[in-house]
Design an enzyme around this catalytic site. Structure first.
Site, PDB file in Angstrom:
ATOM      1  N   GLU A 169       0.799  -1.228   0.000  1.00 22.67           N
ATOM      2  CA  GLU A 169       0.000   0.000   0.000  1.00 22.67           C
ATOM      3  C   GLU A 169       0.835   1.283   0.000  1.00 22.67           C
ATOM      4  OE1 GLU A 169      -2.600  -0.423   3.388  1.00 22.67           O
ATOM      5  OE2 GLU A 169      -3.789  -1.985   2.440  1.00 22.67           O
ATOM      6  N   GLU A 357      -5.471  -8.502   0.990  1.00 29.16           N
ATOM      7  CA  GLU A 357      -6.115  -8.096   2.250  1.00 29.16           C
ATOM      8  C   GLU A 357      -7.578  -7.801   1.997  1.00 29.16           C
ATOM      9  OE1 GLU A 357      -4.462  -4.787   4.486  1.00 29.16           O
ATOM     10  OE2 GLU A 357      -2.428  -5.520   4.114  1.00 29.16           O
TER      11      GLU A 357
HETATM   12  O1  IFM Z   1      -4.090  -2.875   9.334  1.00 26.93           O
HETATM   13  C1  IFM Z   1      -4.033  -2.387   8.035  1.00 26.93           C
HETATM   14  C2  IFM Z   1      -2.889  -3.008   7.276  1.00 26.93           C
HETATM   15  O2  IFM Z   1      -1.672  -2.815   7.913  1.00 26.93           O
HETATM   16  C3  IFM Z   1      -2.784  -2.405   5.904  1.00 26.93           C
HETATM   17  N1  IFM Z   1      -4.048  -2.434   5.218  1.00 26.93           N
HETATM   18  C4  IFM Z   1      -5.208  -1.992   5.925  1.00 26.93           C
HETATM   19  C5  IFM Z   1      -5.300  -2.660   7.285  1.00 26.93           C
HETATM   20  C6  IFM Z   1      -6.548  -2.170   8.040  1.00 26.93           C
HETATM   21  O3  IFM Z   1      -6.492  -0.791   8.215  1.00 26.93           O
END
Ligand code: IFM
Length: 448
Positions: A169, A357
């Site tokens: 990210e 994710e």
């Molecule tokens: O916890 C985070 C993660 O580290 C990166 N993506 C989003 C998640 C939730 O906010």
């Protein structure tokens, strides 16, 4: 409540990879045995973290990793996505810190022994503080330091890794960290946000061929997060606002990878907000990828800026009333997940996609008697897995899905207040308890 997909779904076959994900700073703890990173500094700054907490203890994963691997194994998943802590495996002089490396080698070996595929991210936001002291991601040199770290660590880990992602990210590292300052290192400047983004992407592009050379058998790529942008109304002005926001927050990070160009929006930014881009950078950034990791949580809605309104941007983020939201305030809107995947597949010539994710924060402690009763989280997983299925039906080549997160952990600026785990963590005793969402995920995976 259970997770179910249509009988014919390819996501019900063993070829589709299911996993759980964490990141180093969020779970590891034991900060004394590594170099300080930007998140240690940020946590030590008053009023930056909602509960005033830090990552010194976190989930004590460094101490409890063997039990954690048992836990992962008990969920029946095919893969575990973790990140390497750069400040744990490198010394300030640019050589490897062998004790940090040994920790990851032991962890990876155990995962492999259990038949769990390691998906490793090399940078999940924990930049060594000494590099921040030299300008962090505003300093072009940091991209070269990242390449060198990637070179050493991928050589050291040998053939243990199933998949490497360079960055997690870059939007969060750059926009949240350098443009609006709500994440480490807490800088607020539009130009700096864009500059940090460019250097992060450059770091990715410099590291890709090095990783491909050192680890030719792993799937190597990058993980991006997307928050699809929708217009508040069907008006042309709102649609334009949503398009600009989409370019600013989403396409900015993916277009350079596949088209070797930033969105046109770059040329419409005031000169003073534009990043410095050197000749040849976009060719480096657009190095071929084996996979694209997509992280999705929610959508955003935008409207045009009114004539008499003051706004920092050419769009206004609309707080949609009366919609279902998670505990962190994010709207639950699974259709946007399908729309996003189909849209990316239309815009770009994508390699195989992994959902690296997806998940939801809910206030499990509401049910003090039993925080593992998390029906809302099961519903979230069910609807979003079905959204992924719908995208596959529409032609997107999606190969895997990772739940965020394996367990409750340090949720950045929210501290420990927001719980994303499918496993509950009692931060006093460090006891892990599988929530009903974890059991539902486990049942769904094992019944494939
Ligand atoms: O916890 C985070 C993660 O580290 C990166 N993506 C989003 C998640 C939730 O906010």
């Amino acid at each position: 409540m259970k997770i179910s997909l249509p009988d014919h779904s390819t996501m019900r076959t063993k070829e589709f990879i299911y996993g759980v994900a964490t990141a180093s700073f969020q779970v590891e703890g034991d900060s004394d045995s590594r170099l300080p990173c930007i998140w240690d500094t940020f946590c030590a700054t008053p009023n930056k973290i909602a509960d005033g907490s830090d990552g010194h203890q976190a989930c004590e994963h460094i101490k409890r990793w063997e039990d954690d691997v048992e836990l992962i194994d008990s969920l029946g998943v095919d893969a575990y996505r973790l990140s390497i802590s750069w400040p744990r495996v490198m010394h300030e002089n640019g050589t490897l810190n062998q004790s940090g490396v040994d920790f990851y080698i032991a962890l990876l070996d155990r995962l492999i022994e259990k038949g769990i595929k390691p998906f490793v991210t090399l940078y999940h936001w924990d930049l060594p503080q000494y590099l921040e002291d030299q300008g962090g991601w505003l300093n072009r040199e940091t991209a070269y330091h990242f390449r060198d770290y990637a070179d050493l660590i991928t050589k050291a880990l040998g053939d243990r890794v199933h998949s490497y992602a360079t960055l997690n990210e870059p939007f969060c590292s750059s926009f949240l960290g350098y443009e609006i300052g709500i994440h480490a290192p807490g800088i607020k400047s539009k130009q700096k946000g864009r500059q940090a983004a460019h250097h992060l992407l450059l770091a990715h592009g410099l590291a890709m061929p090095v990783i491909q050379k050192n680890s030719p058998n792993s799937l190597n790529g990058i993980v991006l997060n997307f928050t699809p942008a929708y217009p508040e109304s069907t008006s042309e002005a709102d649609q334009k606002a949503a398009d600009i926001a989409n370019d600013y927050f989403n396409q900015w990070y993916i277009k350079p990878l596949f088209d070797a160009a930033y969105p046109d929006l770059l040329n419409h930014l005031p000169e003073s907000d534009r990043p410095v881009i050197q000749a040849g950078d976009l060719a480096i950034i657009s190095a071929p990828l084996d996979f694209l990791g997509v992280n999705f949580y929610t959508r955003s809605v935008y409207r045009a800026v009114d004539k008499n309104e003051q706004s920092d941007y050419d769009f206004v983020d609309v707080d949609v009333p009366d919609v279902a939201r998670t505990d962190i305030g994010w709207e639950i809107y699974p259709q946007a997940f399908t729309d996003l995947l189909v849209d990316l597949n239309t815009r770009y010539d994508l390699p195989p996609v992994y959902i690296t994710e997806n998940g939801a924060a809910f206030d499990d402690s509401i049910d003090k008697e039993d925080p593992t009763h998390d029906v809302a989280r099961i519903e979230y997983y069910n609807s979003h897995l079905n959204a992924v299925h719908n995208a596959i039906e529409k032609g997107v080549d999606i190969k895997g899905y990772f739940a965020w997160s394996l367990m409750d952990n340090f949720e950045w600026a929210e501290g420990y207040l927001k719980r994303f785990g499918i496993v509950h963590v009692d931060y006093v005793s460090q006891k892990r308890t599988i929530k009903n969402s974890g059991k539902a995920y486990q049942a769904f995976i094992t019944n494939r």
